[in-house]
Scaffold this motif. Structure first.
Motif, mmCIF file in Angstrom:
data_model
loop_
_atom_site.group_PDB
_atom_site.id
_atom_site.type_symbol
_atom_site.label_atom_id
_atom_site.label_comp_id
_atom_site.label_asym_id
_atom_site.label_seq_id
_atom_site.Cartn_x
_atom_site.Cartn_y
_atom_site.Cartn_z
ATOM 1 N N GLY A 88 0.817 -1.208 0.000
ATOM 2 C CA GLY A 88 0.000 0.000 0.000
ATOM 3 C C GLY A 88 0.850 1.257 0.000
ATOM 4 N N GLY A 143 -5.517 -6.460 3.009
ATOM 5 C CA GLY A 143 -6.222 -5.192 2.828
ATOM 6 C C GLY A 143 -6.130 -4.310 4.057
ATOM 7 N N ILE A 155 -10.158 0.185 -1.225
ATOM 8 C CA ILE A 155 -9.434 -1.079 -1.036
ATOM 9 C C ILE A 155 -10.424 -2.209 -0.757
ATOM 10 C CG2 ILE A 155 -7.860 -2.326 0.503
ATOM 11 C CD1 ILE A 155 -6.351 0.378 0.837
ATOM 12 N N THR A 194 -5.906 1.111 -6.293
ATOM 13 C CA THR A 194 -6.536 0.483 -5.129
ATOM 14 C C THR A 194 -7.530 -0.610 -5.497
ATOM 15 O OG1 THR A 194 -8.208 2.238 -5.066
ATOM 16 C CG2 THR A 194 -6.266 2.527 -3.681
#
Length: 203
Positions: free
Chosen positions: A14, A150, A53, A131
Motif C-alpha cells: 500500500g 487489505g 481497497i 486500489t
C-alpha cells in the motif's frame, strides 16, 4: 507472527503505491503547510482509500474490467477537474504569499476543502487502478488472508496521510517566504496538468 505477514505485506504494498507525487498527496501537503482542516482532509483521504481497497477486495475491479466505459467516464471527469485545479495552482504560483499572508484567496472553508479532497480522490482514475484493480487483485491472491492484506494496506494509507498532513508543519520555516510557495504551487500545477494530460492521452 506468521498470521501478521499478510498485514505487513499489505502495508508495504500500500505504501509503495501511495508514496508518490500526485494530486491527492500535493493537496494534503498544502493543507498541512497551511495548517487548515488537516484532520478532516487526512480522514477523508484515508477513509476513501479504505473504502476503495475494500471494494477492490470484494471484486469491484472485475466490474471496471468488464465495463471499460466506466473508466473512460472517470478519465474525462477527472481530467476536467485536474485541469481546473492545476490552473488555480498556477495562478497562485504567479501571485505567491508568505505563510500566514495568504489572504481570502486561499482560505477555503471546511466544506470546500473536504469537497476538493473528495474530488481529488474519487475523480482520479489512477486511484481506482491502484486500489480497486491492482491492490484488489494482489490482495485476492492471498486467498483467505486477503482481508488481512487489505487491512495492512488501509493502515498504510492512515500512516502516510497522517504523517504527510501533520508532518508538513516541519517545513513551515521554509514556506515563510513567498518564493517557496511559488515553487510548491508551480510543482502542484505541473503535477495536476500532467496527470490530466495522461488521463486524456489514455482514452
Amino acid at each position: 507472527m506468521t498470521d501478521l505477514l499478510p498485514v505487513f505485506a499489505g502495508l508495504g504494498f500500500g505504501l509503495s503505491l501511495i508514496v508518490a507525487i500526485g494530486a491527492q498527496n500535493a493537496f494534503v501537503l498544502r493543507q498541512g503547510l497551511l495548517r487548515r482542516h488537516i484532520l478532516p482532509v487526512v480522514a477523508v483521504c484515508a477513509l476513501s482509500d479504505a473504502v476503495l481497497i475494500a471494494l477492490g477486495i470484494s471484486g469491484l475491479g472485475l466490474v471496471f474490467e468488464r465495463l471499460p466505459v466506466l473508466m473512460v467516464i472517470a478519465r474525462i471527469a477527472g481530467a476536467a477537474f485536474l485541469i481546473v485545479y492545476g490552473f488555480l495552482a498556477a495562478r497562485r504560483a504567479l501571485r505567491p504569499a508568505a505563510l500566514g499572508e495568504e489572504g481570502p484567496r486561499s482560505s477555503a472553508g471546511l466544506a470546500a476543502t473536504i469537497s476538493t479532497a473528495l474530488a481529488l480522490t474519487w475523480l482520479n482514475p489512477h486511484v481506482y487502478l491502484d486500489t480497486v484493480v491492482l491492490l484488489g487483485s494482489v490482495a485476492n491472491s492471498h486467498g483467505d488472508s486477503r482481508w488481512l492484506f487489505g487491512l495492512g494496506a488501509m493502515a498504510g494509507s492512515v500512516i502516510w496521510f497522517t504523517a504527510l498532513g501533520f508532518g508538513a508543519r516541519l517545513l513551515q520555516p521554509i514556506f515563510a517566504r513567498p518564493g517557496a510557495w511559488r515553487v510548491l504551487d508551480g510543482i502542484i500545477a505541473l503535477v495536476m496538468l500532467a496527470i490530466a494530460a495522461s488521463l486524456l492521452l489514455g482514452l
